[in-house]
Design a protein around this motif. Structure first.
Motif, PDB file in Angstrom:
ATOM      1  N   ALA A 152       3.494  23.632  32.467  1.00 22.71           N
ATOM      2  CA  ALA A 152       3.109  24.991  32.852  1.00 22.71           C
ATOM      3  C   ALA A 152       4.136  26.030  32.414  1.00 22.71           C
ATOM      4  N   LEU A 153       5.365  25.597  32.148  1.00 22.90           N
ATOM      5  CA  LEU A 153       6.425  26.521  31.743  1.00 22.90           C
ATOM      6  C   LEU A 153       6.727  26.452  30.253  1.00 22.90           C
ATOM      7  N   ASP A 154       5.827  25.877  29.496  1.00 27.20           N
ATOM      8  CA  ASP A 154       5.987  25.798  28.050  1.00 27.20           C
ATOM      9  C   ASP A 154       4.637  26.083  27.421  1.00 27.20           C
ATOM     10  N   ASP A 155       4.616  26.753  26.291  1.00 32.28           N
ATOM     11  CA  ASP A 155       3.379  27.063  25.594  1.00 32.28           C
ATOM     12  C   ASP A 155       3.536  26.749  24.115  1.00 32.28           C
ATOM     13  N   PRO A 156       3.307  25.492  23.725  1.00 33.58           N
ATOM     14  CA  PRO A 156       3.452  25.112  22.327  1.00 33.58           C
ATOM     15  C   PRO A 156       2.537  25.877  21.369  1.00 33.58           C
ATOM     16  N   SER A 157       1.482  26.520  21.899  1.00 31.90           N
ATOM     17  CA  SER A 157       0.594  27.285  21.020  1.00 31.90           C
ATOM     18  C   SER A 157       1.286  28.519  20.434  1.00 31.90           C
ATOM     19  N   LEU A 158       2.458  28.885  20.956  1.00 34.61           N
ATOM     20  CA  LEU A 158       3.196  30.010  20.393  1.00 34.61           C
ATOM     21  C   LEU A 158       3.814  29.679  19.044  1.00 34.61           C
ATOM     22  N   GLY A 159       3.891  28.391  18.715  1.00 37.55           N
ATOM     23  CA  GLY A 159       4.410  27.994  17.409  1.00 37.55           C
ATOM     24  C   GLY A 159       5.422  26.880  17.497  1.00 37.55           C
ATOM     25  N   ASN A 160       5.554  26.158  16.384  1.00 35.02           N
ATOM     26  CA  ASN A 160       6.520  25.053  16.286  1.00 35.02           C
ATOM     27  C   ASN A 160       6.363  24.093  17.456  1.00 35.02           C
ATOM     28  N   ALA A 161       5.164  23.587  17.627  1.00 34.39           N
ATOM     29  CA  ALA A 161       4.815  22.781  18.803  1.00 34.39           C
ATOM     30  C   ALA A 161       5.570  21.456  18.881  1.00 34.39           C
ATOM     31  N   GLU A 162       5.970  20.911  17.768  1.00 33.33           N
ATOM     32  CA  GLU A 162       6.568  19.574  17.770  1.00 33.33           C
ATOM     33  C   GLU A 162       8.007  19.507  18.275  1.00 33.33           C
ATOM     34  N   PRO A 163       8.897  20.411  17.872  1.00 34.42           N
ATOM     35  CA  PRO A 163      10.284  20.284  18.345  1.00 34.42           C
ATOM     36  C   PRO A 163      10.397  20.477  19.852  1.00 34.42           C
ATOM     37  N   SER A 164      11.430  19.898  20.411  1.00 34.34           N
ATOM     38  CA  SER A 164      11.708  20.018  21.835  1.00 34.34           C
ATOM     39  C   SER A 164      12.220  21.417  22.180  1.00 34.34           C
ATOM     40  N   SER A 165      11.916  21.860  23.394  1.00 37.20           N
ATOM     41  CA  SER A 165      12.476  23.115  23.904  1.00 37.20           C
ATOM     42  C   SER A 165      13.611  22.842  24.895  1.00 37.20           C
ATOM     43  N   ALA A 166      14.069  21.604  24.964  1.00 42.00           N
ATOM     44  CA  ALA A 166      15.180  21.251  25.862  1.00 42.00           C
ATOM     45  C   ALA A 166      16.486  21.837  25.324  1.00 42.00           C
ATOM     46  N   VAL A 167      17.422  22.079  26.231  1.00 45.70           N
ATOM     47  CA  VAL A 167      18.739  22.572  25.833  1.00 45.70           C
ATOM     48  C   VAL A 167      19.811  21.633  26.360  1.00 45.70           C
ATOM     49  N   GLN A 168      20.978  21.697  25.727  1.00 50.62           N
ATOM     50  CA  GLN A 168      22.076  20.820  26.107  1.00 50.62           C
ATOM     51  C   GLN A 168      23.086  21.504  27.019  1.00 50.62           C
ATOM     52  N   ALA A 169      23.040  22.832  27.092  1.00 47.90           N
ATOM     53  CA  ALA A 169      23.986  23.564  27.948  1.00 47.90           C
ATOM     54  C   ALA A 169      23.367  24.886  28.365  1.00 47.90           C
ATOM     55  N   VAL A 170      23.794  25.363  29.539  1.00 47.27           N
ATOM     56  CA  VAL A 170      23.306  26.628  30.092  1.00 47.27           C
ATOM     57  C   VAL A 170      24.497  27.443  30.580  1.00 47.27           C
ATOM     58  N   VAL A 171      24.549  28.710  30.162  1.00 49.30           N
ATOM     59  CA  VAL A 171      25.499  29.665  30.708  1.00 49.30           C
ATOM     60  C   VAL A 171      24.646  30.763  31.340  1.00 49.30           C
ATOM     61  N   ALA A 172      24.634  30.806  32.662  1.00 48.71           N
ATOM     62  CA  ALA A 172      23.784  31.749  33.395  1.00 48.71           C
ATOM     63  C   ALA A 172      24.657  32.641  34.258  1.00 48.71           C
ATOM     64  N   GLY A 173      24.795  33.887  33.846  1.00 50.33           N
ATOM     65  CA  GLY A 173      25.593  34.840  34.601  1.00 50.33           C
ATOM     66  C   GLY A 173      24.724  35.636  35.567  1.00 50.33           C
ATOM     67  N   PHE A 174      25.086  35.616  36.828  1.00 48.90           N
ATOM     68  CA  PHE A 174      24.447  36.348  37.921  1.00 48.90           C
ATOM     69  C   PHE A 174      22.922  36.391  37.830  1.00 48.90           C
ATOM     70  N   PRO A 175      22.275  35.223  37.722  1.00 49.23           N
ATOM     71  CA  PRO A 175      20.807  35.212  37.656  1.00 49.23           C
ATOM     72  C   PRO A 175      20.178  35.401  39.031  1.00 49.23           C
ATOM     73  N   PRO A 176      19.066  36.116  39.105  1.00 46.48           N
ATOM     74  CA  PRO A 176      18.327  36.136  40.365  1.00 46.48           C
ATOM     75  C   PRO A 176      17.709  34.761  40.597  1.00 46.48           C
TER      76      PRO A 176
END
Length: 192
Positions: A152-176
């Motif tokens: 529900a939080l990914d939409d492969p129809s936007l393009g490049n459906a095959e590669p992963s949308s996973a990330v290896q690191a997150v830097v999140a400053g003051f997120p709500p």
């Protein structure tokens, strides 16, 4: 620093300076990563003096989900990673005036997939992709980090459906993170 410029959404962005990136030898601006909106564009900045493939930082601007731009001053600290051999990909996304949740999360993940789909062409390391953002951008960085495999939080129809949308690191400053408490917390802090 250059003057404030209109953002890609056709709105003026007064008072938000745009950093001078003229010293960056290799850059590509306004590359579409999806086709639904003019907002779905990214800028790429490459390091010099470092061998490819480069780890990638995907920068996500803040602005309360309704303002900001991929090229505004929020990008400045992220660009310092170029000196350490990182490529920087700064993205715009559909904001609240254009599309409702989860569109902005879909856009973020589409941009990450674009990075992987174009890794060989652009000298990116597809196995080392991080996201970095503050405020609304921090929220989107968090969502990219915690929602791998949630359809529900990914939409492969936007393009490049095959590669992963996973990330290896997150830097999140003051997120709500808890919208139900934000007004009470602001009031307790004396902001209203």
């Amino acid at each position: 620093m250059a003057e404030a410029q209109p953002d890609l959404h056709g709105q003026d962005n007064p008072g938000i300076p745009m950093p001078d990136t003229s010293h960056i030898a290799r850059q590509a601006l306004d590359i579409p990563y999806a086709q639904l909106s003019a907002a779905q564009k990214l800028d790429v900045y490459w390091p010099t003096g470092h061998a490819a493939p480069h780890p990638v930082i995907v920068h996500i601007h803040g602005g309360a989900f309704m303002a900001g731009d991929k090229g505004d001053t929020q990008l400045e600290p992220v660009l310092r990673a170029l000196d350490r051999g990182y490529a920087v990909v700064s993205i715009n996304y559909r904001m609240s005036g254009e599309a409702l949740f989860p569109a902005l999360v879909h856009d973020t993940k589409a941009a990450i997939r674009w990075v992987r789909a174009h890794a060989e062409e652009h000298g990116f390391d597809p196995d080392r992709v991080a996201v970095w953002g503050g405020s609304a951008g921090g929220y989107l960085a968090l969502m990219a980090g915690v929602s791998d495999g949630i359809a529900a939080l990914d939409d492969p129809s936007l393009g490049n459906a095959e590669p992963s949308s996973a990330v290896q690191a997150v830097v999140a400053g003051f997120p709500p993170t808890n919208y139900l408490l934000m007004d009470a917390q602001l009031a307790a802090s004396g902001f209203f």
